[in-house]
Design a protein around this motif. Structure first.
Motif, short mmCIF file in Angstrom:
data_model
loop_
_atom_site.label_atom_id
_atom_site.label_comp_id
_atom_site.label_asym_id
_atom_site.label_seq_id
_atom_site.Cartn_x
_atom_site.Cartn_y
_atom_site.Cartn_z
N SER A 33 32.74 23.93 24.78
CA SER A 33 31.42 24.24 23.82
C SER A 33 31.43 23.38 22.62
O SER A 33 30.30 23.16 21.98
CB SER A 33 31.32 25.49 23.57
OG SER A 33 32.02 26.22 22.67
N GLU A 37 28.42 15.92 24.05
CA GLU A 37 28.11 16.03 25.47
C GLU A 37 28.21 14.71 26.21
O GLU A 37 28.71 14.61 27.51
CB GLU A 37 26.31 16.22 25.38
CG GLU A 37 25.67 15.98 26.55
CD GLU A 37 25.65 17.31 27.44
OE1 GLU A 37 25.27 17.39 28.65
OE2 GLU A 37 26.22 18.30 26.68
N ALA A 56 25.62 21.60 20.57
CA ALA A 56 25.17 22.89 21.17
C ALA A 56 24.88 23.96 20.35
O ALA A 56 23.96 24.74 20.58
CB ALA A 56 26.33 23.33 22.24
N TYR A 57 25.60 24.50 19.44
CA TYR A 57 25.47 25.48 18.54
C TYR A 57 24.30 25.40 17.78
O TYR A 57 23.58 26.02 17.39
CB TYR A 57 26.63 26.03 17.80
CG TYR A 57 27.70 26.45 18.75
CD1 TYR A 57 27.84 27.56 19.14
CD2 TYR A 57 28.91 25.63 19.19
CE1 TYR A 57 28.77 28.27 19.82
CE2 TYR A 57 29.83 26.10 20.06
CZ TYR A 57 29.59 27.55 20.40
OH TYR A 57 30.74 27.87 21.31
N TYR A 59 21.81 23.42 18.37
CA TYR A 59 20.49 23.44 19.34
C TYR A 59 20.20 24.91 19.40
O TYR A 59 18.93 25.43 19.62
CB TYR A 59 20.65 22.93 20.54
CG TYR A 59 19.58 22.79 21.42
CD1 TYR A 59 18.50 21.85 21.31
CD2 TYR A 59 19.35 23.74 22.46
CE1 TYR A 59 17.22 21.97 21.99
CE2 TYR A 59 18.06 23.91 23.09
CZ TYR A 59 17.23 23.01 23.03
OH TYR A 59 16.02 23.02 23.85
N LEU A 60 21.02 25.85 19.69
CA LEU A 60 20.84 27.13 19.99
C LEU A 60 20.28 27.96 18.80
O LEU A 60 19.74 28.90 18.94
CB LEU A 60 22.14 27.97 20.64
CG LEU A 60 22.49 27.42 22.01
CD1 LEU A 60 23.78 28.18 22.50
CD2 LEU A 60 21.48 27.74 23.00
N ILE A 256 18.81 17.30 24.87
CA ILE A 256 19.45 18.61 24.91
C ILE A 256 20.95 18.49 25.44
O ILE A 256 20.89 17.85 26.51
CB ILE A 256 18.58 19.43 26.01
CG1 ILE A 256 17.22 19.80 25.45
CG2 ILE A 256 19.14 20.92 26.07
CD1 ILE A 256 16.43 20.47 26.43
N GLN A 258 22.93 19.59 27.39
CA GLN A 258 22.95 20.64 28.78
C GLN A 258 24.56 21.20 28.97
O GLN A 258 24.31 22.49 28.89
CB GLN A 258 22.58 19.88 29.99
CG GLN A 258 20.99 19.51 29.72
CD GLN A 258 20.63 18.70 31.10
OE1 GLN A 258 20.56 19.47 32.15
NE2 GLN A 258 19.96 17.37 30.91
N THR A 260 27.31 21.29 27.38
CA THR A 260 28.08 21.94 26.29
C THR A 260 27.26 23.25 25.89
O THR A 260 27.60 24.20 25.36
CB THR A 260 28.15 20.96 25.21
OG1 THR A 260 27.07 20.50 24.69
CG2 THR A 260 29.11 19.86 25.40
N MET A 261 25.89 23.06 26.13
CA MET A 261 25.15 24.59 25.78
C MET A 261 25.50 25.38 26.80
O MET A 261 25.57 26.58 26.31
CB MET A 261 23.72 24.07 25.69
CG MET A 261 22.85 25.10 25.05
SD MET A 261 21.15 24.44 24.72
CE MET A 261 20.55 24.74 25.99
N ALA A 264 28.56 26.89 25.37
CA ALA A 264 28.14 27.77 24.12
C ALA A 264 27.51 28.91 24.50
O ALA A 264 27.97 30.09 23.72
CB ALA A 264 27.26 27.08 23.42
#
Length: 295
Positions: A33, A37, A56-57, A59-60, A256, A258, A260-261, A264
């Protein structure tokens, strides 16, 4: 004496290896995570990534932090309220079943056991909660259906009460003038911490990981649970990746992270519940083993 010590070392070694084997996948997910990417796409998953990243974090949380924080709040509130209510309802049903003088005790126990084996089906289940009780788009839709009361938990708690609470203690409390409610609150509950911790852990995991009730009963985003929000986000990413034919959609998908998200999301979903386990560990094994003995 030497053989017992040797057997003890073998058991400790075996369980240490099993524990290590269970921890390693979680550590890999955690590291993935925080991996870039492009590094994952080029080299695959690794415990020693070529490049670290917080994309990833970011983006979230940074894209729309209010959504995840609100879902966290909903899930925490539902878990705490549901945990207290489910323990209360389960114990107040299990305790009378553990008493030999309860009328129709066998019939009631069979009825509870029957609910473990059979149910009325998904359609009737939905109609009862949505039409009769009208729980749609309310916080109670995340607390009551399928989660508030479980027959298996009732039987475990009933057996614990029947095998652990001394009948002489209840009789002496009667002689001193205590009523049923006072006996239950002041004598039974303090002596039943192991089984309360065991059932509490089961219920905590069930409430925290539930996403199906949100899917079925909710249409308002303000009540979405964390697990449902993460599941919906993952499905949206998969849908966009499958439909990324034109240039604009393809460029959006490139932005995005993907893989790693996904990792996460798993950490965000499971992380807080891991912290709850140490509080239950002291009583967990005792409550499960004693309560599972056939009563």
């Amino acid at each position: 004496m030497g053989n017992k010590k040797k057997d003890s070392w073998v058991i400790h070694l075996l369980f240490s290896l099993l524990s290590f084997g269970m921890i390693i996948p979680f550590v890999l997910v955690l590291i993935a995570s925080f991996t870039d990417e492009k590094a994952i796409l080029a080299n695959g998953y690794s415990f020693f990534p070529a490049q670290w990243s917080m994309d990833a974090y970011r983006y979230l949380f940074i894209s729309d932090p209010g959504v995840i924080l609100r879902s966290y709040g909903v899930t925490i509130a539902v878990t705490l309220i549901g945990l207290v209510l489910s323990l209360l309802v389960t114990s107040m049903l299990a305790y009378p079943l553990s008493r030999g003088e309860l009328p129709l005790k066998t019939a009631l126990s069979f009825f509870i056991f029957f609910t473990i084996l059979f149910n009325g089906g998904l359609v009737s289940w939905y109609l009862v909660y949505s039409t009769v009780w009208d729980l749609r788009d309310t916080i109670w839709a995340l607390i009551i259906p399928n989660l508030l009361l479980n027959g298996f938990n009732v039987l475990i708690m009933r057996t614990f009460f029947a095998t652990t609470i001394p009948p002489a203690l209840i009789e002496s409390a009667y002689i001193d003038g205590a009523g049923e409610l006072r006996i239950f609150a002041q004598f039974v509950i303090p002596l039943s911490k192991p089984v309360f911790a065991t059932i509490g852990l089961f219920n905590t995991l069930a409430y925290w990981n539930d996403w199906f009730n949100s899917l079925v009963f909710l249409s308002k985003a303000k009540f979405y649970s964390l697990q449902y929000l993460l599941n919906m986000s993952l499905l949206n990413i998969q849908f966009l990746s499958q439909k990324s034919q034109n240039a604009s959609t393809a460029s959006l998908m490139d932005m995005i992270p993907q893989e790693t998200m996904r990792m996460a999301m798993a950490i965000i979903g499971v992380g807080p519940i891991i912290l709850a386990y140490p509080f239950f560990q002291k009583y967990f094994v005792k409550g499960l083993t004693i309560g599972s003995i056939k009563g």
